[in-house]
Design a protein around this motif. Structure first.
Motif, short mmCIF file in Angstrom:
data_model
loop_
_atom_site.label_atom_id
_atom_site.label_comp_id
_atom_site.label_asym_id
_atom_site.label_seq_id
_atom_site.Cartn_x
_atom_site.Cartn_y
_atom_site.Cartn_z
N ILE A 1 0.83 -1.21 0.00
CA ILE A 1 0.00 0.00 0.00
C ILE A 1 0.86 1.26 0.00
N ARG A 2 0.24 2.35 -0.44
CA ARG A 2 0.85 3.67 -0.37
C ARG A 2 -0.13 4.62 0.29
N VAL A 3 0.40 5.57 1.04
CA VAL A 3 -0.40 6.59 1.70
C VAL A 3 -0.17 7.92 1.00
N TRP A 4 -1.26 8.61 0.69
CA TRP A 4 -1.19 9.87 -0.03
C TRP A 4 -1.87 10.98 0.76
N GLY A 5 -1.49 12.21 0.48
CA GLY A 5 -2.14 13.34 1.13
C GLY A 5 -1.91 14.63 0.35
N LEU A 6 -2.63 15.67 0.74
CA LEU A 6 -2.49 16.99 0.13
C LEU A 6 -2.08 17.96 1.22
N ASN A 7 -0.98 18.65 1.01
CA ASN A 7 -0.47 19.57 2.02
C ASN A 7 -1.54 20.59 2.42
N GLU B 1 3.81 13.47 10.61
CA GLU B 1 3.83 14.00 9.24
C GLU B 1 2.41 14.25 8.74
N LEU B 2 1.48 13.39 9.15
CA LEU B 2 0.10 13.52 8.70
C LEU B 2 -0.56 14.80 9.19
N GLU B 3 -0.01 15.41 10.24
CA GLU B 3 -0.58 16.66 10.75
C GLU B 3 -0.48 17.78 9.72
N HIS B 4 0.42 17.63 8.75
CA HIS B 4 0.62 18.67 7.75
C HIS B 4 -0.19 18.41 6.47
N TYR B 5 -1.00 17.35 6.47
CA TYR B 5 -1.70 16.95 5.25
C TYR B 5 -3.19 16.72 5.49
N ASN B 6 -3.98 17.01 4.46
CA ASN B 6 -5.40 16.69 4.44
C ASN B 6 -5.65 15.45 3.58
N TYR B 7 -6.84 14.92 3.69
CA TYR B 7 -7.30 13.82 2.83
C TYR B 7 -6.38 12.60 2.90
N PHE B 8 -6.09 12.11 4.11
CA PHE B 8 -5.34 10.87 4.28
C PHE B 8 -5.97 9.80 3.39
N SER B 9 -5.22 9.30 2.42
CA SER B 9 -5.77 8.36 1.43
C SER B 9 -4.84 7.17 1.24
N ILE B 10 -5.38 5.97 1.36
CA ILE B 10 -4.63 4.73 1.15
C ILE B 10 -5.05 4.12 -0.17
N LEU B 11 -4.06 3.65 -0.92
CA LEU B 11 -4.31 2.97 -2.19
C LEU B 11 -3.35 1.79 -2.33
N PRO B 12 -3.71 0.81 -3.14
CA PRO B 12 -2.73 -0.23 -3.48
C PRO B 12 -1.50 0.40 -4.12
N SER B 13 -0.35 -0.22 -3.94
CA SER B 13 0.92 0.40 -4.38
C SER B 13 1.07 0.46 -5.89
N ASN B 14 0.17 -0.17 -6.66
CA ASN B 14 0.29 -0.08 -8.12
C ASN B 14 -0.13 1.29 -8.64
#
Length: 367
Positions: free
Chosen positions: A204-210, A304-317
């Motif tokens: 998995i990968r975790v994504w966010g928007l600053n 680190e997540l404190e600096h980002y909105n929209y915590f999003s998990i996706l498969p690593s592909n």
């Protein structure tokens, strides 16, 4: 935060039925009224017409709603609505087959001027939730139509109804090429904050928007929906921005953010929806990852997540993703094509849940 589930909350009654208005007839009626009547009368006639359409039977062409029924739902006094009904009849928008009498319902025939309100493939038809006229949650005294009618602004009412004819049926939002973050040049590419290593499966990968980047919805001024460049002010609404701001203040529209595949795109037909972050609650997954000792930029992921909105998990592909913000109608008709999108969302969420279960078991040393 908003929900796409039209079976719950304020959307239930709106989902249970809809009225049909011909787009071309609606435009003809609007332009004829603003040329010949003041704003109050024009808005009253437009409101009366919508109420009559709401009271139509399954053919969408025969209505039995009297001036009393219109007063109950829209608040227009019977004497005033009778004048509006007479105007609609005189100008051939309805035909009065039978006048309303005491304890006897009228019989009005709505003129679609050759258009077929029963043809679900007809591009001229606008589908509007009954709740717009009849109220939601059983509150007829505060129907959206009554609220709009009280503004005495025919331009606002005309454009609001017309907006239902410009929807992206898959995304369940206003056409992104009219109003969205895709209209402007803002970059909403997501930042990859964390990826599970091989020992944890690399799944998995975790994504966010600053948080320093705030999505800004822009309005395309000239579209088939309306030419805000030619009609800049639309009688006190302040153009496109004023129009959508007014609807937002009235809670008739709201904003919704989607996670999308690929790099930031500025064309509505290139958007590849993945899921809606706030509607897809991943709080348990967030706890699992942070508890596993995950780090980002050499510090615990949770910091680190404190600096980002929209915590999003996706498969690593998924290698590149971005966010888009759209305008969504508060009251909507039956789900239609969006059912397919919700099924797609559900499948992706199930895949993520399965991957996260593996991450949890590996971090616990169970597998």
């Amino acid at each position: 935060m908003s929900s796409n589930d039209t079976n719950t909350g304020i959307n239930k009654q709106a989902r249970d039925g809809f009225l049909v208005v011909s787009s071309s007839v609606w435009s003809s009626l609007y332009y004829e009224l603003i040329k010949s009547q003041n704003d109050t009368i024009a808005t009253r006639v437009l409101s009366t017409y919508l109420a009559i359409c709401c009271g139509a039977d399954a053919t969408h062409q025969r209505s039995k709603w009297s001036s009393g029924a219109i007063y109950k739902r829209v608040g227009i006094a019977p004497s005033a609505s009778k004048k509006a009904i007479a105007w609609l009849s005189e100008h051939n928008y309805i035909e009065i087959k039978k006048e309303a009498k005491k304890n006897v319902s009228p019989d009005y025939r709505i003129n679609f001027f050759g258009n077929n309100p029963k043809d679900t493939n007809a591009t001229d038809n606008i589908y509007i939730p009954n709740g717009i006229v009849s109220g939601v949650n059983g509150d007829e005294s505060q129907s959206p139509l009554r609220i709009l009618r009280d503004h005495h602004n025919p331009h606002l009412l005309y454009l609001f109804i017309r907006l239902y004819g410009f929807q992206d049926k898959y995304l369940d939002v206003v056409n992104p090429d009219i109003a969205s973050t895709a209209v402007n040049s803002q970059n909403l590419d997501a930042t990859m904050l964390y990826e599970t290593n091989k020992e944890l499966g690399g799944t998995i990968r975790v994504w966010g928007l600053n948080k320093q980047t705030t999505p800004q919805i822009n309005i395309r001024q000239s579209t088939e929906f309306h030419d805000f460049e030619k009609y800049k002010d639309i009688e006190g609404l302040g153009g496109g921005v004023g129009f959508f701001t007014t609807l937002s203040k009235l809670n008739l529209i709201n904003h919704v953010t989607h996670l999308c595949n690929g790099e930031m795109t500025h064309s509505g037909d290139e958007i590849e929806h993945l899921y809606i972050p706030y509607a897809n609650d991943q709080s348990d997954h967030k706890i699992t990852l942070c508890s596993s000792g995950a780090t980002s930029n050499s510090q615990p992921l949770i910091y680190e997540l404190e600096h980002y909105n929209y915590f999003s998990i996706l498969p690593s592909n998924y290698k590149k993703v971005h966010y888009q913000q759209f305008i969504k109608m508060t009251y909507r008709t039956k789900l239609g094509e969006v059912v397919r999108r919700i099924d797609d969302d559900k499948q992706l969420n199930q895949d993520i849940d399965k991957l996260m279960k593996g991450v949890e078991l590996k971090s616990m040393g169970i597998i």
